[in-house]
Design an enzyme around this catalytic site. Sequence first.
Site, PDB file in Angstrom:
ATOM      1  N   GLY B  46      60.109  40.473 -21.354  1.00 37.84           N
ATOM      2  CA  GLY B  46      61.151  40.722 -20.357  1.00 37.84           C
ATOM      3  C   GLY B  46      61.558  42.187 -20.361  1.00 37.84           C
ATOM      4  CB  CYS B 130      67.230  35.639 -20.859  1.00 35.48           C
ATOM      5  SG  CYS B 130      67.419  35.992 -22.621  1.00 35.48           S
TER       6      CYS B 130
END
Lengths: 257, 303
Positions: B46, B130
């Site tokens: 990410g 997330c």
Amino acid sequence: MLLEKATVLSNKQIRPDYWQLGLHAPQIAAQAQPGQFMMVTAADSYDPFLKRPMGINIIDPKSGFIRIIYLVLGRGTKLLTKLRENMEIDLLGPLGNSWKVEESCRRALIMGGGSGVATLLPLARELFYRRVKVDVILGARSKDYLSCADEFADYGSVIYATIDGSAGYKGLATDIYPDDIRYDMVYACGPMKMMEKVVHLSRKHQIRCQVSLEENMGCGYGVCMGCICSVREPDGHVVYKRICKDGPVFNGEEVFW
Amino acid sequence: MVDLRLQFAGIQLKNPLLTASGTCGYGRELAQLFDLSILGGICVKGTTLEPRLGNPPPRIMETAGGLLNSVGLQNPGVEKVIEEEMPFLRQFDTAVVVNIAGHQEDDYRLLAERLDSVPGIAALEVNISCPNVKNGGMAFGTQPATAARITTLVRQATSLPVIVKLSPNVTDIGEIAKAVEAAGADCVSLINTLMGMTIDIEKRRPFLANITGGLSGPALKPVALRMVWQTYRAVSIPIIGMGGICNAMDAIEFMLAGASAFQIGAAAFHNPLAAPDILADLTQWLDTHGVAKISDIIGEAQC
């Protein structure tokens, strides 16, 4: 780094809670350097799911022999105790960086505590063969828990500290840090509190030191970012580094305790 | 031999296996173990606008059949990824998917704009799921309206295929999937980790410094599979399935439930060669079962 199917040569309890696993793993033995580790599992199911990081205690590239000493703590290490001679086990290794030995090093101090002692043995051997005079201080709960003491004695002078006083000095290994010897390098592996103290003492004596850190690991080879420690960069910034990939050996001064 | 190639949502894959974001870094470590060109694709860690330190340790704790992590998107920032990681990844013949994450809504637009013209990117995976960051992350992915807004921002900022990665920490994943589909997503990937917790009973303290973490590994698989199936019934855009896939049988289940492709994540911690192993077993299973094209099994579970 490679995956190797190793054969179990021996697996036996050597002290309370401590076991010793001898393996034939020629490919990893050919590459491993003192201070490196492997990811090990005896599970052939998804539970426990993760491999366990294990420091390497003996590396013999000629015969392909690898030895690890492990502390039985939880389900993963309990399963390791079930391994029997001639069984096969998957190893991932060698992993991480290694202890740095400088050409100019003439005299070194090794400080080991608890289960951290095991990974220092290949270092002591390396130093010995590079003609470095080695002093070793080993700390443990009691006499029964002292690891590899006889083997260290092959490579240098060894003194002990035990909490209960059953062997050597009664107290902590760091209590008997030699104030009067000008070492070129101090190497430490053991409980975090011990290593922090070693770094502090070394700083006081203006001696550089290296420490090998431990942490729960996800992958062991640098992809999951799970096992990190705080490290101070030269510019003063504190960053997180991966113990498995950037370590496990760090300069004591850069670790932000 | 079975034809493993797939084409959907403007993405071309040589096979349905991608490595999941956050479990393969930027590919450098896995490349030491096998040729990344065997992969259908690789979803990189990410990536945020600025470098991110992530959460304090401890970040990892094993749980029954899996693990909790609270890494919190530690990454070097988009500029370093473009300068240092993309040239490395471009050497391989595999689809590179860049996973993007923001603290605020506009970050997603800026990231998509910045990455739009970078060569070698097959698609963007928009991380609105997330569970380990305080600002942004999962907060964006649990409300249909915000999920849709971010999808629109990314859609307008790039011509790359847009995959939106969904959170399982919602009441109805189909509703979120519909919202991002309507907002222009080309594809959805699911599931991200399921939020969990574990406590050290001796210290009477959570094991993770972040208190909570995201559960991954085989423990997650039935939940993930159910959510892929629900999403398959809710939307018409393709789905990339993930959540605890550890072997070829798991992967086939996800494709039968409606996934056009799948990602493997924590499996690589259990077995670093999970990707090549799964590909070999998948090919063998499909051949044994007389499947000519992998796409023939997508959504074929008779429910």
